[in-house]
Design a protein around this motif. Structure first.
Motif, PDB file in Angstrom:
ATOM      1  N   CYS A  13      58.991 -49.218  65.948  1.00 25.77           N
ATOM      2  CA  CYS A  13      58.493 -47.864  65.733  1.00 25.77           C
ATOM      3  C   CYS A  13      59.244 -47.212  64.573  1.00 25.77           C
ATOM      4  O   CYS A  13      58.629 -46.588  63.701  1.00 25.77           O
ATOM      5  N   VAL A  14      60.563 -47.392  64.538  1.00 22.84           N
ATOM      6  CA  VAL A  14      61.358 -46.864  63.425  1.00 22.84           C
ATOM      7  C   VAL A  14      60.939 -47.527  62.118  1.00 22.84           C
ATOM      8  O   VAL A  14      60.761 -46.855  61.090  1.00 22.84           O
ATOM      9  N   VAL A  15      60.746 -48.843  62.161  1.00 20.73           N
ATOM     10  CA  VAL A  15      60.321 -49.561  60.954  1.00 20.73           C
ATOM     11  C   VAL A  15      58.995 -48.997  60.440  1.00 20.73           C
ATOM     12  O   VAL A  15      58.832 -48.720  59.248  1.00 20.73           O
ATOM     13  N   PHE A  23      60.761 -48.273  46.564  1.00 23.09           N
ATOM     14  CA  PHE A  23      59.945 -48.103  47.773  1.00 23.09           C
ATOM     15  C   PHE A  23      59.685 -49.437  48.457  1.00 23.09           C
ATOM     16  O   PHE A  23      59.837 -49.564  49.676  1.00 23.09           O
ATOM     17  N   VAL A  24      59.308 -50.448  47.669  1.00 24.52           N
ATOM     18  CA  VAL A  24      59.015 -51.755  48.259  1.00 24.52           C
ATOM     19  C   VAL A  24      60.303 -52.404  48.781  1.00 24.52           C
ATOM     20  O   VAL A  24      60.401 -52.752  49.957  1.00 24.52           O
ATOM     21  N   TRP A  25      61.307 -52.523  47.900  1.00 27.37           N
ATOM     22  CA  TRP A  25      62.538 -53.201  48.337  1.00 27.37           C
ATOM     23  C   TRP A  25      63.283 -52.367  49.354  1.00 27.37           C
ATOM     24  O   TRP A  25      63.939 -52.905  50.246  1.00 27.37           O
ATOM     25  N   GLY A  26      63.176 -51.050  49.240  1.00 21.28           N
ATOM     26  CA  GLY A  26      63.781 -50.185  50.263  1.00 21.28           C
ATOM     27  C   GLY A  26      63.181 -50.458  51.624  1.00 21.28           C
ATOM     28  O   GLY A  26      63.898 -50.611  52.616  1.00 21.28           O
ATOM     29  N   SER A  27      61.850 -50.583  51.687  1.00 24.60           N
ATOM     30  CA  SER A  27      61.172 -50.851  52.956  1.00 24.60           C
ATOM     31  C   SER A  27      61.630 -52.179  53.550  1.00 24.60           C
ATOM     32  O   SER A  27      61.987 -52.262  54.726  1.00 24.60           O
ATOM     33  N   TYR A  28      61.617 -53.215  52.709  1.00 23.93           N
ATOM     34  CA  TYR A  28      61.986 -54.544  53.205  1.00 23.93           C
ATOM     35  C   TYR A  28      63.472 -54.588  53.567  1.00 23.93           C
ATOM     36  O   TYR A  28      63.862 -55.204  54.560  1.00 23.93           O
ATOM     37  N   ILE A  32      65.480 -52.058  54.569  1.00 26.92           N
ATOM     38  CA  ILE A  32      65.764 -51.323  55.801  1.00 26.92           C
ATOM     39  C   ILE A  32      65.284 -52.129  57.011  1.00 26.92           C
ATOM     40  O   ILE A  32      65.971 -52.212  58.033  1.00 26.92           O
ATOM     41  N   THR A  33      64.111 -52.748  56.870  1.00 26.84           N
ATOM     42  CA  THR A  33      63.603 -53.565  57.977  1.00 26.84           C
ATOM     43  C   THR A  33      64.559 -54.714  58.282  1.00 26.84           C
ATOM     44  O   THR A  33      64.881 -54.969  59.448  1.00 26.84           O
ATOM     45  N   ALA A  34      65.029 -55.392  57.224  1.00 28.58           N
ATOM     46  CA  ALA A  34      65.963 -56.514  57.431  1.00 28.58           C
ATOM     47  C   ALA A  34      67.225 -56.023  58.128  1.00 28.58           C
ATOM     48  O   ALA A  34      67.710 -56.661  59.079  1.00 28.58           O
ATOM     49  N   LEU A  35      67.749 -54.864  57.692  1.00 28.66           N
ATOM     50  CA  LEU A  35      68.957 -54.320  58.317  1.00 28.66           C
ATOM     51  C   LEU A  35      68.725 -54.040  59.801  1.00 28.66           C
ATOM     52  O   LEU A  35      69.574 -54.357  60.644  1.00 28.66           O
ATOM     53  N   LEU A  36      67.577 -53.444  60.110  1.00 28.79           N
ATOM     54  CA  LEU A  36      67.288 -53.097  61.504  1.00 28.79           C
ATOM     55  C   LEU A  36      67.169 -54.353  62.363  1.00 28.79           C
ATOM     56  O   LEU A  36      67.670 -54.401  63.493  1.00 28.79           O
ATOM     57  N   GLY A  38      70.620 -55.867  62.734  1.00 31.57           N
ATOM     58  CA  GLY A  38      71.360 -54.989  63.632  1.00 31.57           C
ATOM     59  C   GLY A  38      70.952 -55.198  65.079  1.00 31.57           C
ATOM     60  O   GLY A  38      71.802 -55.256  65.975  1.00 31.57           O
ATOM     61  N   GLU A  39      69.652 -55.339  65.301  1.00 30.64           N
ATOM     62  CA  GLU A  39      69.191 -55.530  66.681  1.00 30.64           C
ATOM     63  C   GLU A  39      69.701 -56.853  67.241  1.00 30.64           C
ATOM     64  O   GLU A  39      70.156 -56.921  68.377  1.00 30.64           O
ATOM     65  N   LEU A  40      69.648 -57.905  66.419  1.00 32.16           N
ATOM     66  CA  LEU A  40      70.122 -59.216  66.880  1.00 32.16           C
ATOM     67  C   LEU A  40      71.601 -59.156  67.236  1.00 32.16           C
ATOM     68  O   LEU A  40      72.023 -59.681  68.272  1.00 32.16           O
ATOM     69  N   ILE A  41      72.392 -58.477  66.382  1.00 30.87           N
ATOM     70  CA  ILE A  41      73.826 -58.365  66.670  1.00 30.87           C
ATOM     71  C   ILE A  41      74.036 -57.616  67.984  1.00 30.87           C
ATOM     72  O   ILE A  41      74.844 -58.003  68.827  1.00 30.87           O
TER      73      ILE A  41
END
Lengths: 148, 258, 70
Positions: free
Chosen positions: B113-115, C18-23, C25-29, C32-35
């Motif tokens: 959802c955040v993504v 915008f494009v690389w920012g989106s990708y 941030i998604t990679a970081l999230l 982060g979730e896996l960790i």
């Protein structure tokens, strides 16, 4: 404070925050269910009076005029039935162009001129490579010529 | 009631995996496969997204945000529905594992959802001219995030696991109403957000290679969600079932390894 | 191939942030979730093992037990 009452306080705080957030969102939701009005609705007097609102439609082909000061733009927004002239000072989004969708926010002057404070571009859900777009445009043109 | 808890059914049907004792090793065995599938699909999806899919005529290259934005938005809605489904199953059948599944799903749904919201903002600025507008689509998606947060906060805060499960289930079920609202918002009301490019009722309005990239990324997010949820539910099962004998045996094996 | 050069690829037609920012941030999230999932697993298992040792009455069990009770 006992850990139990501390936790209770924390829960109560979290719940209160959450309820507040949800209430705010629902309020915004209700206010913006009608995100924009069409030019026809505006012409029929259905748009809100005395406060800012949004008009959505197509930027009429050939209507964009830039004033001498370089920042003021005049254009007309239409739903093909009615046309509303718009005046706007500021930068436009990249996708803003004639024949494309746009949503303008502002107030309607007594002269029927809409003073926009914000202009947003509204694009459609079609995604295709430029060559395909070119083919579609050609086909449309051909169809129009046949119709005429 | 205690009796059925102690002795998992030994039937041949798949339902036997509803028993935590059997589901725990199954989840452990399956998760790496789904994780591997997610990784492979992501690589294929990114390759399609950046090297096969053409430029968009309308938006140029910035449209490439779609390859994560749409799968993430789909996933955020779908995970919530699955959460609501498990909550309903838990309430009706009184199965403990269902509630654990609902809890294990929530953080991943919230992440997607955040993504969806963040990539949407980064996509909105260069195309619409605004990071955020309060139209029906964006507002209802933000509400979904708050529902996820509410579910997680409530289930974490209530100590008694049974009461926490029930409270969470109520949020999950009531909030599920929001999912069709998000989905149909672009049809029911006028929004700045455009309509669906891909739906069950009409042919997709996208070039084939673009669509392929988006669908592969959607499959990748499916596999990822399954893997992460299985990994998250395993320790949850051990904690909840810690009084069972099989957990003691499991912990014996883990002693000195963690 | 869609790109004339690697620099054109990284520029994304001017939409790089915008494009690389989106990708990004998604990679970081995702990472982060896996960790977080791994860490939570470790914490949960450690807590369970401590609880078991406390029950068995081993050394250091007292402290662990208090931690859990609290």
């Amino acid at each position: 404070m006992k850990p139990r009452s501390k936790r209770l306080l924390l829960v109560a705080g979290a719940v209160a925050l959450l309820v507040g957030a949800v209430a705010l969102v629902l309020n915004a939701f209700q206010q913006n269910l009608v995100f924009f009005h069409t030019p026809t609705e505006v012409a029929e007097g259905k748009a809100p009076v005395g406060r800012a609102f949004r008009i959505g439609g197509m930027v009429e082909t050939g209507s964009i005029r830039r004033a001498a000061d370089g920042v003021t733009v005049q254009f007309a927004i239409t739903d093909t039935a009615k046309v509303i002239p718009v005046s706007y000072k500021g930068s436009l989004p990249d996708l803003f162009s004639e024949g494309k969708g746009a949503v303008v926010q502002g107030t309607l002057g007594p002269d029927g001129q809409f003073q926009a404070s914000e202009v947003l571009a509204k694009h459609d859900e079609n995604y295709m490579p430029p060559e395909a777009q070119h083919a579609v445009d050609q086909a449309k043109k051909a169809a129009q010529t046949v119709a005429q | 009631m205690m009796k059925e808890m102690k002795r998992p059914e030994r039937g041949k049907s798949l339902f036997r995996f509803a028993a935590p004792q059997l589901f725990y090793p199954l989840a452990g065995a399956l998760a790496p496969w789904f994780a591997a599938a997610a990784a492979a699909l992501t690589i294929i999806g990114l390759w399609l997204a950046f090297f096969v899919a053409p430029t968009d005529a309308q938006q140029g290259e910035v449209y490439r945000v779609i390859f994560i934005h749409v799968p993430a938005a789909w996933m955020s809605m779908f995970v919530y529905l699955i959460m609501a489904f498990w909550s309903a199953v838990g309430l009706v059948m009184n199965t403990r594992l269902s509630f654990m599944m609902a809890r294990a799903l929530a953080p991943t749904g919230a992440m997607f959802c955040v993504v969806a919201l963040v990539t949407g903002a980064l996509w909105g600025k260069p195309t619409w001219g605004a990071y955020w507008v309060w139209d029906a689509r964006l507002t209802s998606q933000l509400l979904l995030l708050f529902l996820y947060f509410g579910f997680m906060a409530l289930t974490e805060a209530i100590e008694d696991p049974r009461r926490a499960d029930k409270a969470g289930a109520i949020i999950a079920l009531v909030g599920a109403v929001n999912v069709p609202i998000i989905y149909f918002s672009v049809k029911w009301w006028n929004t700045l957000h455009q309509g669906a490019s891909v739906s069950l009722t009409k042919a997709p309005s996208m070039a084939a290679t673009m669509l392929a990239g988006m669908l592969v990324m959607a499959l990748a997010s499916w596999a990822y969600t399954i893997a992460v949820t299985l990994w998250r539910v395993r320790p949850l099962i051990l904690e909840r079932e810690r009084h069972a004998e099989w957990v003691a045996a499991e912990l014996d094996a883990l002693e000195g390894k963690v | 191939m869609q790109w004339e050069s690697w620099s054109a690829f990284w520029q994304m037609g001017g939409a790089a942030p915008f494009v690389w920012g989106s990708y990004g941030i998604t990679a970081l999230l995702v990472v982060g979730e896996l960790i977080m999932v791994m860490r939570r697993r470790k914490d949960a298992l450690r807590r369970l093992l401590r609880l078991r040792r406390a029950k068995a009455g081993g050394s250091g069990g007292r402290r662990a037990f208090e931690e859990i009770v609290e």
